[in-house]
Design a protein around this motif. Structure first.
Motif, PDB file in Angstrom:
ATOM      1  N   ILE A  27       0.849  -1.186   0.000  1.00 35.15           N
ATOM      2  CA  ILE A  27       0.000   0.000   0.000  1.00 35.15           C
ATOM      3  C   ILE A  27       0.887   1.239   0.000  1.00 35.15           C
ATOM      4  O   ILE A  27       1.761   1.386   0.860  1.00 35.15           O
ATOM      5  N   ILE A  28       0.650   2.112  -0.965  1.00 31.82           N
ATOM      6  CA  ILE A  28       1.351   3.390  -1.042  1.00 31.82           C
ATOM      7  C   ILE A  28       0.376   4.467  -0.586  1.00 31.82           C
ATOM      8  O   ILE A  28      -0.755   4.534  -1.073  1.00 31.82           O
ATOM      9  N   LYS A  29       0.837   5.288   0.359  1.00 34.51           N
ATOM     10  CA  LYS A  29       0.005   6.382   0.851  1.00 34.51           C
ATOM     11  C   LYS A  29       0.722   7.716   0.648  1.00 34.51           C
ATOM     12  O   LYS A  29       1.942   7.797   0.762  1.00 34.51           O
ATOM     13  N   ASP A  30      -0.061   8.729   0.355  1.00 33.99           N
ATOM     14  CA  ASP A  30       0.429  10.099   0.216  1.00 33.99           C
ATOM     15  C   ASP A  30      -0.243  10.921   1.313  1.00 33.99           C
ATOM     16  O   ASP A  30      -1.464  11.115   1.284  1.00 33.99           O
ATOM     17  N   ASP A  31       0.535  11.361   2.270  1.00 36.24           N
ATOM     18  CA  ASP A  31       0.002  12.078   3.437  1.00 36.24           C
ATOM     19  C   ASP A  31      -1.131  11.314   4.105  1.00 36.24           C
ATOM     20  O   ASP A  31      -2.167  11.879   4.473  1.00 36.24           O
ATOM     21  N   GLY A  32      -0.956  10.002   4.236  1.00 37.19           N
ATOM     22  CA  GLY A  32      -1.935   9.167   4.922  1.00 37.19           C
ATOM     23  C   GLY A  32      -3.097   8.711   4.077  1.00 37.19           C
ATOM     24  O   GLY A  32      -3.935   7.940   4.538  1.00 37.19           O
ATOM     25  N   VAL A  33      -3.180   9.162   2.830  1.00 31.15           N
ATOM     26  CA  VAL A  33      -4.272   8.784   1.934  1.00 31.15           C
ATOM     27  C   VAL A  33      -3.761   7.727   0.954  1.00 31.15           C
ATOM     28  O   VAL A  33      -2.753   7.951   0.264  1.00 31.15           O
ATOM     29  N   GLU A  34      -4.441   6.579   0.901  1.00 25.10           N
ATOM     30  CA  GLU A  34      -4.025   5.502   0.002  1.00 25.10           C
ATOM     31  C   GLU A  34      -4.149   5.940  -1.456  1.00 25.10           C
ATOM     32  O   GLU A  34      -5.190   6.414  -1.889  1.00 25.10           O
ATOM     33  N   VAL A  35      -3.038   5.801  -2.201  1.00 22.27           N
ATOM     34  CA  VAL A  35      -3.042   6.153  -3.623  1.00 22.27           C
ATOM     35  C   VAL A  35      -2.792   4.946  -4.520  1.00 22.27           C
ATOM     36  O   VAL A  35      -3.022   5.007  -5.724  1.00 22.27           O
ATOM     37  N   SER A  36      -2.319   3.841  -3.919  1.00 24.68           N
ATOM     38  CA  SER A  36      -2.030   2.650  -4.713  1.00 24.68           C
ATOM     39  C   SER A  36      -2.043   1.426  -3.813  1.00 24.68           C
ATOM     40  O   SER A  36      -1.653   1.497  -2.640  1.00 24.68           O
ATOM     41  N   ARG A  37      -2.499   0.304  -4.376  1.00 26.85           N
ATOM     42  CA  ARG A  37      -2.472  -0.981  -3.673  1.00 26.85           C
ATOM     43  C   ARG A  37      -2.204  -2.062  -4.715  1.00 26.85           C
ATOM     44  O   ARG A  37      -2.910  -2.158  -5.704  1.00 26.85           O
ATOM     45  N   ASN A  38      -1.175  -2.864  -4.460  1.00 24.08           N
ATOM     46  CA  ASN A  38      -0.826  -3.976  -5.335  1.00 24.08           C
ATOM     47  C   ASN A  38      -0.770  -5.248  -4.509  1.00 24.08           C
ATOM     48  O   ASN A  38      -0.503  -5.214  -3.310  1.00 24.08           O
TER      49      ASN A  38
END
Length: 91
Positions: A27-38
């Motif tokens: 899970i990639i988060k930007d400022d705590g907001v999920e932007v990607s999940r693989n």
């Protein structure tokens, strides 16, 4: 902008030989907001065979939660049954 990477693990125990299916979520988060999940999936079997020699499956590189599931379900009886099943397939 602070990008972070997190991992989550889901396990499913399948079949009479208690194969453990693992789904690893990245899970990639930007400022705590999920932007990607693989997702990456793999299956762990209770024993491994090298030539004619059986050994325990190396789970040392797995997440602690995955190791706990494997250690809980892979009893001596399960390991023995798995060996017999695989050896019966060798013709």
């Amino acid at each position: 902008m602070a990008l972070t990477k997190e991992f989550e693990y889901d396990c499913e125990v399948r079949g009479p030989h208690k194969n453990v299916q693992v789904r690893k979520s990245t899970i990639i988060k930007d400022d705590g907001v999920e932007v990607s999940r693989n997702y990456h999936r793999h299956v762990l079997h209770p024993r491994t065979k090298s030539g004619d020699t059986w050994g325990d499956t190396d789970i040392s590189g797995e997440d602690a939660s995955v190791q706990a599931v494997c250690n809980a379900v892979w009893t001596t009886d399960i390991k023995s049954a798995y060996e017999k099943h695989v050896d019966a397939q060798d013709i």
